[in-house]
Design a protein around this motif. Sequence first.
Motif, short mmCIF file in Angstrom:
data_model
loop_
_atom_site.label_atom_id
_atom_site.label_comp_id
_atom_site.label_asym_id
_atom_site.label_seq_id
_atom_site.Cartn_x
_atom_site.Cartn_y
_atom_site.Cartn_z
N ARG A 644 1.81 -56.85 0.96
CA ARG A 644 1.29 -56.52 -0.35
C ARG A 644 2.23 -55.55 -1.05
NH1 ARG A 644 -0.82 -60.56 0.55
NH2 ARG A 644 -3.03 -60.99 0.84
N GLN A 645 1.92 -55.31 -2.33
CA GLN A 645 2.81 -54.53 -3.18
C GLN A 645 3.17 -53.15 -2.61
OE1 GLN A 645 3.15 -56.86 -5.29
NE2 GLN A 645 4.46 -56.14 -6.94
N ARG A 648 5.82 -53.59 -0.02
CA ARG A 648 7.07 -54.06 -0.63
C ARG A 648 7.76 -52.92 -1.37
NH1 ARG A 648 5.34 -58.88 -4.26
NH2 ARG A 648 7.58 -58.91 -4.74
N LEU A 684 9.35 -56.96 -8.04
CA LEU A 684 8.22 -56.03 -8.10
C LEU A 684 7.70 -55.86 -9.53
CD1 LEU A 684 9.52 -53.35 -5.60
CD2 LEU A 684 7.54 -54.83 -5.27
N LEU A 689 2.27 -58.27 -11.64
CA LEU A 689 1.91 -56.84 -11.64
C LEU A 689 0.67 -56.59 -12.49
CD1 LEU A 689 2.77 -53.95 -10.75
CD2 LEU A 689 4.05 -53.79 -12.90
N LEU A 692 -2.79 -56.41 -10.60
CA LEU A 692 -3.06 -55.43 -9.57
C LEU A 692 -3.94 -54.31 -10.10
CD1 LEU A 692 0.55 -55.14 -8.04
CD2 LEU A 692 -1.33 -56.64 -7.33
N THR A 696 -2.24 -49.14 -7.85
CA THR A 696 -1.05 -49.82 -7.34
C THR A 696 -0.03 -49.99 -8.45
OG1 THR A 696 -2.40 -51.00 -5.71
CG2 THR A 696 -0.22 -51.90 -6.19
N GLN A 697 -0.50 -50.33 -9.65
CA GLN A 697 0.42 -50.44 -10.77
C GLN A 697 1.18 -49.13 -11.00
OE1 GLN A 697 -2.32 -51.57 -13.88
NE2 GLN A 697 -1.90 -53.77 -13.64
N VAL A 700 3.86 -48.62 -8.35
CA VAL A 700 5.03 -49.45 -8.60
C VAL A 700 5.85 -48.85 -9.73
CG1 VAL A 700 5.82 -51.70 -9.36
CG2 VAL A 700 3.92 -51.54 -7.73
#
Length: 929
Positions: A644-645, A648, A684, A689, A692, A696-697, A700
């Motif tokens: 998952r993000q 990553r 990513l 995006l 999400l 999480t956004q 990132v």
Amino acid sequence: MPNGRVVMLVDNGVRGDSRVQKAARSAASAGWEVTLLGCSPTAVEERWRLGDAEVRLLPLDGGGGGAGPGGPGGLKGRLLARGGLPLRTARLARRPVELAQVRYYGATLGDRSWRRLEPGLWTYEKAFGQVIDELAPDLIHAHDTRMLGVGARAKERARAAGRPVRLVWDAHEFLAGARPRRDNARWLPAHLAYEHEYATAADAVVTVSDGLAELLQREHHLPATPGVLLNAPEFGEPADDVPDLRELCGVGPETKLLVYSGSASPQRGIADAVEAIDQLPGVHLALVVEDPSKAPRHERVHAVPYVPYDQVTRFLAGADAGLIPIHHWPNHEIALITKFFEYAHSRLPIIVSDVRTMARTVRETGVGEVFRARDSADLARAAREVLADPARYRAVYDGPDSPLPGWTWAAQAEKLDALYHRLLGPPDVTVVLAVHDVMPYLTECLESLAAQSIGPAGMEIVAVDDGSTDGSGAELDRFARRWAGRMTVVHQPNSGGPAQPFNRGLEASTGRYVFFAGADDRLGPEALERMVTAADEWGSDVLLGKVVGVNSRHIFQDIFVRDEADLDLFDSPLPRSLANTKLFRRSLLDSVGIRYREDMRIGSDFPFTLAACFHARRVSVLTGYDFYYAVRRFSGTNVTYQSRQPLRVQTAEKIVGYVAELLPAGKKRDALMVRRFDHELARLLEDDLLGLDRATQQMVHDSIGSIAADHLTDEIAAQLAPETRVRLTVARDGDLDDLLAVIRQDAKHGLPKTVERGGRRYAAYPGFGRLPDEDFDVTSMPDWDAKLDVTAAVWHRDQLVLTATGNGAADLSAGAEEIEARVSRAGQRVEIRFDLPALIAASDTTGQRRILSAQVGAYDPMKAPGRFNATGAAGGAALRATKLDRPRPRVLLAGRPSVVALVTEGSGRLLISVIPLNARQIAARVTKR
């Protein structure tokens, strides 16, 4: 100190077997401790020395030596001798029963049927087994079929006792081509089953000719073609007191004399030779046979006995030509027999029947003439041609292209010594597998390793079962039993990723090279052999063989344009291809201390491979063969696919951090960093995006913004696609909502306007005018004018027709990766036509997806995103379709039946997908639903 302890096995009394004697004597003189075990003709063991080798003849079944059970000297042979014709007649009467037994036991027991059909084969085990174990050899050299099983069982016992032993099978003949025995219908099927059962237990197979090597590989599905040790003569000190052949025959030097040396059996064609003498006035024939009293009678035919092996060539040299009138039979077609080489080293022209291998060799070298087998008139014709000018044929032996140097036992002994050293030294390559829940793909992976042409002697497998729960561990154990002594399996609790299993496998490896393979992938049959050969030739520390994707697995192909012996890490596509599926020199990994980072659950192969390439003296690439098949699982269940993000993002941070630690700021660092920005980091920031959660956004955004602030140089930015560059700079200079607004523009609303100010051009994304203008500057980006929004898509006959709008660039081209499309335009409207049969024909048999893109100017597949270029790199602009009503998939039955579909992935890019209509893929997709 000897090189190692070798036990040779043979099912005869040794004295009449020149190949076995030569092998034992030459191996011992090369420094090996050799014990040759054969069969005693009596109930008493015999011992003697053969050069530096020890010979021991062991009694069989209480005194029947010789040919063993069922042979002339065995128990059944003695019964036959006593019973004579009545017993042989009785055996023939039993033939229908024996044939029924062959069918029954063959059907019920398969390769184990010999245990019921010819149980006397156990006699060799009883006589030899304990002696072999007591000798504790490092290597067993088993001559011919009967000793193969004895050697295989001894190897297995040694392995169970914790002592590795290598097994060489020396196949002197092709058993499947042997004549069936009229008095024992069970004999040949039993021996064939016996050979089949144990053939694959050999670590190496050698034989007497190239033709037989090919037959053996086909017959037993051997991973490597057997090596060839010719039955060439051995030369030592010139023998004294060599008899004079002409004197024994009672003929003078002026008499034309042909010579035949060898067995007097009917299929050897002696009768044809004697008949030909009647058609050759004044010509005499010498028959050098074991028992001259049994030779045919003729006034110009002279039978003389064998001479010692060290006298043979000088003895035969007294003749004018050597004769081989052998009849056609499978085993006769495939070898250069001993007498062929003896004649050649006697400098005799050779007159041979048209059996395949010997006839071809005579014609290619010009050392003699060929005649039709069983045709005495044609034999006489060939003899007349040779005897008319024998000097012409003899001249070949002394010319610059003489075959004689390679036709010596000394040349064969060098090959045998090299084979022993290779088997007992470290393997060429260790294949390391990190395994976690990869069934059923694991079976295909292991089968591809079993089929490697480098052979079991050249490779080992170390597999680490990382807590599998789907039967992968049991499959590894099953395969390890099949590959006893050549595969190590380690079972451990799940570590959470491949790094720790790879490290553990690396520590257990012994090969000169190490190859890390995905347990769900597979290798081409010649992959390891080709790579090791090239790495040895080029001195490569790291070597990459061409990788292809299976089931639409994406693999960058820009690195595989041509072979490169010395690849520049900083001026090549290599930084985009830093997966660990490469051949690594083990000494490099150890000298630098290169290991996998166990703090990385995914992506640990990047710093490992980068460190190896950075420190390597030479990195090479091979492209002319499909070395490695990278498989995309239909279930997508491996750890990288499932990541998952957050994971990553953490991985991207560690990768970028590692590059920054490895190199100071500058062009070399940028050469590595740009591939991180146009691939890992660009992915990513793709459209998905938006889906999400906010936390999480934010993570990132913060991480990518920080990386861009530290490492996004102008040189790197210039090599990025406009879309990627804008998103990176907005992440750096704006907040999360600014970034989401830019992504939303591309994903939901389409291409933004282009604004011109002060001679500069800007992409008017949300935030333009508030954030720094440089974040939106597309003046020097020709790819910006290639961005298109697809508004309509239809199938028209065998074409996909797209309608799109864009920035108005006049000179546009488009394509699906390496497949170019036809483009036409009318004002702002662009029409793009893709030829579906061309797409299907160029697709992999397992299916393929291609990114659709456009470029300014002539179409260049190397610049198109997909196979040759990253999606975040400059060169081409992926087509988008924010409000497209996609057509239903199209089925094409002509050519290769396939389903063609227009799809949009999570990145927002438009792709065309080709799915072959085969049962496996259809079933997999139905199951997935």
